[in-house]
Scaffold this motif. Structure first.
Motif, PDB file in Angstrom:
ATOM      1  N   LYS A  20     -28.919 -19.321   9.765  1.00 45.44           N
ATOM      2  CA  LYS A  20     -28.236 -20.613   9.825  1.00 45.44           C
ATOM      3  C   LYS A  20     -28.053 -21.177   8.413  1.00 45.44           C
ATOM      4  O   LYS A  20     -28.903 -21.004   7.546  1.00 45.44           O
ATOM      5  CB  LYS A  20     -29.035 -21.601  10.685  1.00 45.44           C
ATOM      6  N   HIS A  21     -26.918 -21.869   8.212  1.00 47.97           N
ATOM      7  CA  HIS A  21     -26.611 -22.355   6.871  1.00 47.97           C
ATOM      8  C   HIS A  21     -26.960 -23.829   6.705  1.00 47.97           C
ATOM      9  O   HIS A  21     -27.384 -24.509   7.647  1.00 47.97           O
ATOM     10  CB  HIS A  21     -25.148 -22.081   6.519  1.00 47.97           C
ATOM     11  N   ILE A  22     -26.771 -24.321   5.482  1.00 50.91           N
ATOM     12  CA  ILE A  22     -27.198 -25.689   5.167  1.00 50.91           C
ATOM     13  C   ILE A  22     -26.313 -26.725   5.869  1.00 50.91           C
ATOM     14  O   ILE A  22     -26.710 -27.882   5.984  1.00 50.91           O
ATOM     15  CB  ILE A  22     -27.253 -25.927   3.640  1.00 50.91           C
ATOM     16  N   GLY A  23     -25.143 -26.318   6.355  1.00 49.93           N
ATOM     17  CA  GLY A  23     -24.335 -27.229   7.168  1.00 49.93           C
ATOM     18  C   GLY A  23     -25.031 -27.556   8.477  1.00 49.93           C
ATOM     19  O   GLY A  23     -25.006 -28.694   8.948  1.00 49.93           O
ATOM     20  N   HIS A  24     -25.659 -26.535   9.074  1.00 46.77           N
ATOM     21  CA  HIS A  24     -26.452 -26.768  10.282  1.00 46.77           C
ATOM     22  C   HIS A  24     -27.612 -27.716   9.964  1.00 46.77           C
ATOM     23  O   HIS A  24     -27.911 -28.639  10.727  1.00 46.77           O
ATOM     24  CB  HIS A  24     -27.024 -25.449  10.820  1.00 46.77           C
ATOM     25  N   LYS A 355     -38.904 -19.111  -6.011  1.00 49.27           N
ATOM     26  CA  LYS A 355     -38.930 -18.711  -7.414  1.00 49.27           C
ATOM     27  C   LYS A 355     -40.161 -19.310  -8.093  1.00 49.27           C
ATOM     28  O   LYS A 355     -40.764 -20.265  -7.600  1.00 49.27           O
ATOM     29  CB  LYS A 355     -37.660 -19.176  -8.135  1.00 49.27           C
ATOM     30  N   GLU A 356     -40.496 -18.769  -9.254  1.00 49.00           N
ATOM     31  CA  GLU A 356     -41.699 -19.196  -9.971  1.00 49.00           C
ATOM     32  C   GLU A 356     -41.689 -20.700 -10.264  1.00 49.00           C
ATOM     33  O   GLU A 356     -42.711 -21.363 -10.181  1.00 49.00           O
ATOM     34  CB  GLU A 356     -41.823 -18.409 -11.284  1.00 49.00           C
ATOM     35  N   ASN A 357     -40.549 -21.236 -10.623  1.00 46.83           N
ATOM     36  CA  ASN A 357     -40.459 -22.672 -10.931  1.00 46.83           C
ATOM     37  C   ASN A 357     -39.834 -23.452  -9.773  1.00 46.83           C
ATOM     38  O   ASN A 357     -39.191 -24.478  -9.961  1.00 46.83           O
ATOM     39  CB  ASN A 357     -39.647 -22.896 -12.204  1.00 46.83           C
ATOM     40  N   GLY A 358     -40.030 -22.953  -8.556  1.00 48.77           N
ATOM     41  CA  GLY A 358     -39.464 -23.590  -7.376  1.00 48.77           C
ATOM     42  C   GLY A 358     -40.495 -24.413  -6.635  1.00 48.77           C
ATOM     43  O   GLY A 358     -41.059 -25.355  -7.169  1.00 48.77           O
ATOM     44  N   GLY A 359     -40.790 -24.025  -5.404  1.00 51.03           N
ATOM     45  CA  GLY A 359     -41.807 -24.711  -4.625  1.00 51.03           C
ATOM     46  C   GLY A 359     -41.299 -25.969  -3.943  1.00 51.03           C
ATOM     47  O   GLY A 359     -40.093 -26.194  -3.810  1.00 51.03           O
ATOM     48  N   PRO A 360     -42.227 -26.834  -3.502  1.00 51.29           N
ATOM     49  CA  PRO A 360     -41.882 -28.020  -2.713  1.00 51.29           C
ATOM     50  C   PRO A 360     -40.887 -28.953  -3.389  1.00 51.29           C
ATOM     51  O   PRO A 360     -40.094 -29.604  -2.715  1.00 51.29           O
ATOM     52  CB  PRO A 360     -43.246 -28.712  -2.514  1.00 51.29           C
ATOM     53  N   GLN A 361     -40.920 -29.033  -4.732  1.00 49.88           N
ATOM     54  CA  GLN A 361     -39.993 -29.950  -5.396  1.00 49.88           C
ATOM     55  C   GLN A 361     -38.539 -29.527  -5.187  1.00 49.88           C
ATOM     56  O   GLN A 361     -37.639 -30.364  -5.109  1.00 49.88           O
ATOM     57  CB  GLN A 361     -40.296 -30.036  -6.893  1.00 49.88           C
ATOM     58  N   LEU A 362     -38.306 -28.212  -5.063  1.00 54.15           N
ATOM     59  CA  LEU A 362     -36.938 -27.746  -4.820  1.00 54.15           C
ATOM     60  C   LEU A 362     -36.557 -27.877  -3.350  1.00 54.15           C
ATOM     61  O   LEU A 362     -35.375 -27.949  -3.011  1.00 54.15           O
ATOM     62  CB  LEU A 362     -36.776 -26.306  -5.289  1.00 54.15           C
ATOM     63  N   VAL A 363     -37.563 -27.911  -2.455  1.00 51.14           N
ATOM     64  CA  VAL A 363     -37.296 -28.254  -1.053  1.00 51.14           C
ATOM     65  C   VAL A 363     -36.774 -29.685  -0.991  1.00 51.14           C
ATOM     66  O   VAL A 363     -35.748 -29.976  -0.378  1.00 51.14           O
ATOM     67  CB  VAL A 363     -38.570 -28.118  -0.193  1.00 51.14           C
ATOM     68  N   ASP A 364     -37.482 -30.576  -1.671  1.00 52.59           N
ATOM     69  CA  ASP A 364     -37.089 -31.978  -1.645  1.00 52.59           C
ATOM     70  C   ASP A 364     -35.771 -32.213  -2.372  1.00 52.59           C
ATOM     71  O   ASP A 364     -35.011 -33.124  -2.023  1.00 52.59           O
ATOM     72  CB  ASP A 364     -38.190 -32.849  -2.249  1.00 52.59           C
ATOM     73  N   ALA A 365     -35.473 -31.403  -3.385  1.00 49.99           N
ATOM     74  CA  ALA A 365     -34.188 -31.538  -4.083  1.00 49.99           C
ATOM     75  C   ALA A 365     -33.032 -31.275  -3.123  1.00 49.99           C
ATOM     76  O   ALA A 365     -32.018 -31.994  -3.129  1.00 49.99           O
ATOM     77  CB  ALA A 365     -34.127 -30.583  -5.267  1.00 49.99           C
ATOM     78  N   LEU A 366     -33.166 -30.249  -2.287  1.00 48.93           N
ATOM     79  CA  LEU A 366     -32.127 -29.953  -1.302  1.00 48.93           C
ATOM     80  C   LEU A 366     -32.054 -31.052  -0.250  1.00 48.93           C
ATOM     81  O   LEU A 366     -30.960 -31.517   0.109  1.00 48.93           O
ATOM     82  CB  LEU A 366     -32.388 -28.610  -0.626  1.00 48.93           C
ATOM     83  N   ARG A 367     -33.203 -31.475   0.260  1.00 50.81           N
ATOM     84  CA  ARG A 367     -33.227 -32.549   1.255  1.00 50.81           C
ATOM     85  C   ARG A 367     -32.567 -33.808   0.688  1.00 50.81           C
ATOM     86  O   ARG A 367     -31.824 -34.505   1.387  1.00 50.81           O
ATOM     87  CB  ARG A 367     -34.672 -32.847   1.689  1.00 50.81           C
ATOM     88  N   PHE A 368     -32.843 -34.087  -0.582  1.00 49.11           N
ATOM     89  CA  PHE A 368     -32.272 -35.277  -1.210  1.00 49.11           C
ATOM     90  C   PHE A 368     -30.750 -35.194  -1.271  1.00 49.11           C
ATOM     91  O   PHE A 368     -30.048 -36.105  -0.822  1.00 49.11           O
ATOM     92  CB  PHE A 368     -32.838 -35.451  -2.622  1.00 49.11           C
ATOM     93  N   TYR A 369     -30.242 -34.097  -1.815  1.00 52.29           N
ATOM     94  CA  TYR A 369     -28.786 -33.979  -1.972  1.00 52.29           C
ATOM     95  C   TYR A 369     -28.083 -33.974  -0.617  1.00 52.29           C
ATOM     96  O   TYR A 369     -27.063 -34.647  -0.434  1.00 52.29           O
ATOM     97  CB  TYR A 369     -28.440 -32.722  -2.759  1.00 52.29           C
ATOM     98  N   LEU A 370     -28.635 -33.227   0.341  1.00 50.57           N
ATOM     99  CA  LEU A 370     -28.004 -33.184   1.663  1.00 50.57           C
ATOM    100  C   LEU A 370     -27.985 -34.566   2.311  1.00 50.57           C
ATOM    101  O   LEU A 370     -27.023 -34.932   2.990  1.00 50.57           O
ATOM    102  CB  LEU A 370     -28.714 -32.186   2.567  1.00 50.57           C
TER     103      LEU A 370
END
Length: 707
Positions: A20-24, A355-370
């Motif tokens: 499933k994609h980020i549109g879903h 990714k090495e410099n990813g983690g929860p902060q990049l989860v929240d980055a996507l949630r924020f933008y969406l």
């Protein structure tokens, strides 16, 4: 405030036939998760259910593509989708599946009760039948020539090339995809739900009772169906995959997936209640339960007309709201699996979160933008540059910057402890910030309660923006230089940083429904337990005790670099090239290559939706702390528009005043750095990578349409 005793929140069951994609994600699951996290922070009784939809023709079709069985397909994709949701912090109370025995039993009991009560009708109709395969054919198992565009591989329900909705009868030279032979028409018996018998109460319930609290797009689509007249709809079909019809004379028949799937909400609730010692009937039959369905716009009719009829006949409660979202497009085009023009949740997780410099902060980055682009009223656009700007210019530069400055200065100027508040010295700026905190809670609550999550998140970021402005005006780093001459000024520093730290605690509470990982990190830095995130604590300035030592600051977010964004755009383009040229190594992609339409090919109707108008830039200025953005005032003849444009790296404000431009005038508004941008100017890129204006003729007046 809503007085419901309990809440039952559902999110549309995704088909377990592929990733499933980020549109879903943006359509149903993220807004539902935000709402549920808010309700739980309010300490309201809530159950959040979802699960895989594992029946219908989509499953055996995918099995055919992958050369395996339907059971193998659902066993493959169910755990992947479930894990994707967990990886992106979508926190269901239960993620069930419609292949579970409990669901089959629940769906059969539902059908049997309606049938026994005489609420269903039996009809005989002619349907396509494959003599070689000895089976009736679902629409997707029939191919032929599209009567609209002449594409020879069109399916019985839709042409993948021109997008026209079809029925098997409309195809030219139809053949069965199972045997390759032309099908014949054969009589078959099916059970129908007579929707037409329920038009009167539906019209009153939807168009009168909910006309003021349901979204206009939901009301509009329902009204269109009701005005067109409802027709009986088959609830069974001839298929060997699905829930068996539990009555005599129904051999080889299963419940139609549209009837079976929404009952998945009920079976998932039953399983949750069995696991937790609760009464499922209390949730589904008690009028004090508030039922809310989060879905995409393609599911409006099923959740607002058909499922409510089923629920009313069965004796269950009706939904209180169905806040359906529109679609999210990707980089200027509709997402398409067949054309490889998509961003799957798994791709984002692999490329950013893991990714090495990813983690929860990049989860929240996507949630924020969406959340900032949620298609709450109209289709929206995921742009990789937009994602980068939202992260770097808002999360990093506004929210993260305020928190980091507050902690750094607290450690530097207040010995790492929460300083006291000297009430007698509070001035108008201090009082204004306190009022801002109190008002923010009220505003955020109002927006979330009415499913306006974009506006709610804006209020949170705007509060952090006000914190930055307050700190900049107070300048504690300047005041500290006066202490030797006037030690009493330490109290001014104390007040500033005390309020900044209390604001930080409030930001943790307010951001929690949207960015739960960020809220947890803030709790860790403040050395407080999760209980502080309860909503009742918001709006207060006594959350952190005076003298309490706090941990050293940690960066909440990292900047996303141009290289990362460019790599994603290139990956997207290469994916399309693979499909167009048929060079993809996967069997599915090679099959899809036959169906692909070049991205540059659109229908005239698509182009006609764009409102291009001539304008003149009459003012231009840089936006503070936004290296790429200019704020433009553009004269469109009948009005002056504010448009934010990412051209600051190419032009100075002074050199573009007076420039004639072509403006996309009907682009959905978007807030950028707190400024609402209403449109977009057209630019081109030359061979040197320099942006140039797409200039209209100087003789053309402002406001004239470009056709």
């Amino acid at each position: 405030m809503n007085s419901s005793k309990r809440y039952l929140i559902t999110a549309a069951l995704p088909y377990a036939n592929g990733l499933k994609h980020i549109g879903h994600l943006a359509g149903a699951y993220l807004p539902a998760d935000i709402y549920v996290r808010y309700l739980k922070a309010q300490k309201r009784e809530v159950v959040f259910v979802c699960g895989s939809d594992e029946h219908g023709t989509a499953i055996p079709i995918q099995a055919k593509k992958e050369g395996t069985t339907a059971q193998a397909i659902i066993d493959k994709y169910h755990p992947i989708i479930k894990q994707n949701f967990e990886d992106l912090s979508i926190d269901f109370d239960i993620y069930h599946r419609t292949s579970a025995p409990l669901h089959h039993k629940t769906a059969q009991a539902f059908f049997k009760k309606l049938n026994d009560n005489g609420d269903l009708e039996i009809k005989e109709t002619e349907q396509y039948f494959d003599e070689a395969a000895q089976t009736f054919l679902a629409d997707r198992f029939i191919k032929g020539t599209c009567p609209n565009c002449g594409f020879e591989e069109a399916f019985g329900d839709q042409c993948e090339k021109c997008g026209t909705s079809l029925s098997p009868e409309l195809l030219i030279n139809p053949v069965s995809t199972l045997s390759g032979n032309p099908p014949i028409k054969k009589l078959t018996k099916h059970w129908y739900l007579p929707l037409n018998k329920h038009e009167d109460w539906l019209r009153e319930w939807i168009l009168e009772t909910h006309k003021s609290d349901w979204k206009t797009n939901v009301i509009g689509q329902c009204k269109s169906w009701l005005d067109g007249g409802l027709q009986p709809r088959a609830v069974t079909r001839d298929l060997d995959w699905g829930v068996k019809v539990p009555v005599e004379g129904a051999d080889g028949k299963v419940l139609y997936v549209w009837f079976d799937a929404p009952i998945g909400y009920i079976s998932a609730t039953k399983q949750y209640c069995l696991d937790n010692g609760m009464d499922a009937d209390l949730l589904w039959k008690d009028k004090d339960t508030k039922l809310v369905h989060f879905i995409g716009k393609d599911n409006i009719v099923f959740h607002c007309i058909i499922f409510p009829i089923m629920l009313k006949l069965y004796g269950d409660i009706l939904p209180d709201n169905v806040p359906a979202n529109e679609f999210v497009n990707l980089e200027g085009d509709k997402m398409s699996t067949s054309r490889n023009w998509k961003l799957e949740m798994q791709d984002y997780i692999d490329d950013f979160v893991k990714k090495e410099n990813g983690g929860p902060q990049l989860v929240d980055a996507l949630r924020f933008y969406l959340t900032t682009i949620l298609p709450e009223n109209k289709d929206s656009e995921f742009m990789w540059k937009g994602f980068q700007d939202a992260n770097n210019n808002e999360l990093v530069s506004i929210f993260g910057n305020f928190v980091n400055r507050s902690f750094v200065l607290m450690h530097k100027l207040c010995k790492g402890k929460v300083p006291p508040l000297h009430a007698a010295l509070l001035d108008t700026k201090d009082q204004a910030l306190i009022t801002d905190i109190e008002n923010a809670k009220i505003s955020i609550e109002k927006h979330i309660e009415t499913y306006k999550f974009r506006d709610a998140l804006f209020e949170v970021i705007d509060l952090a923006r006000k914190g930055n402005k307050y700190m900049q005006e107070k300048e504690p780093w300047i005041v500290v230089k006066t202490l030797e001459e006037n030690p009493e000024n330490q109290r001014l520093i104390d007040n500033c940083l005390h309020l900044c730290l209390q604001l930080t605690a409030n930001l943790a509470i307010f951001i929690n429904p949207f960015l739960p990982n960020t809220a947890q990190k803030l709790c860790k830095m403040m050395k407080v337990v999760d209980k502080m995130l309860e909503w009742q604590n918001g709006g207060r300035i006594k959350l952190l005790s005076v003298g309490y030592s706090l941990r050293a600051p940690e960066l909440l977010f990292r900047k996303i670099e141009d290289e990362e964004i460019n790599a994603q755009i290139e990956k997207l383009k290469n994916g399309v090239k693979e499909v167009v040229t048929g060079t993809s190594n996967t069997k599915a992609s090679k099959e899809a290559a036959e169906l692909v339409v070049e991205k540059t090919q659109i229908q005239f109707e698509d182009f006609a939706k764009i409102d291009l108008r001539v304008g003149t830039i009459i003012e231009a200025e840089k936006i503070p702390k936004a290296d790429k953005l200019l704020k433009l005032q553009i004269d469109l003849g009948t009005e002056v528009r504010t448009i934010c444009s990412g051209i600051a790296a190419h032009f100075s404000p002074e050199e573009i005043v007076g420039k004639r431009v072509t403006v996309v005038a009907n682009l959905a508004p978007r807030k950028m750095r707190g400024i609402e941008s209403n449109g977009m100017i057209l630019m081109a890129e030359n061979t040197e990578g320099k942006l140039v204006f797409v200039n209209p003729d100087d003789k053309v007046e402002n406001g004239v349409s470009v056709n």
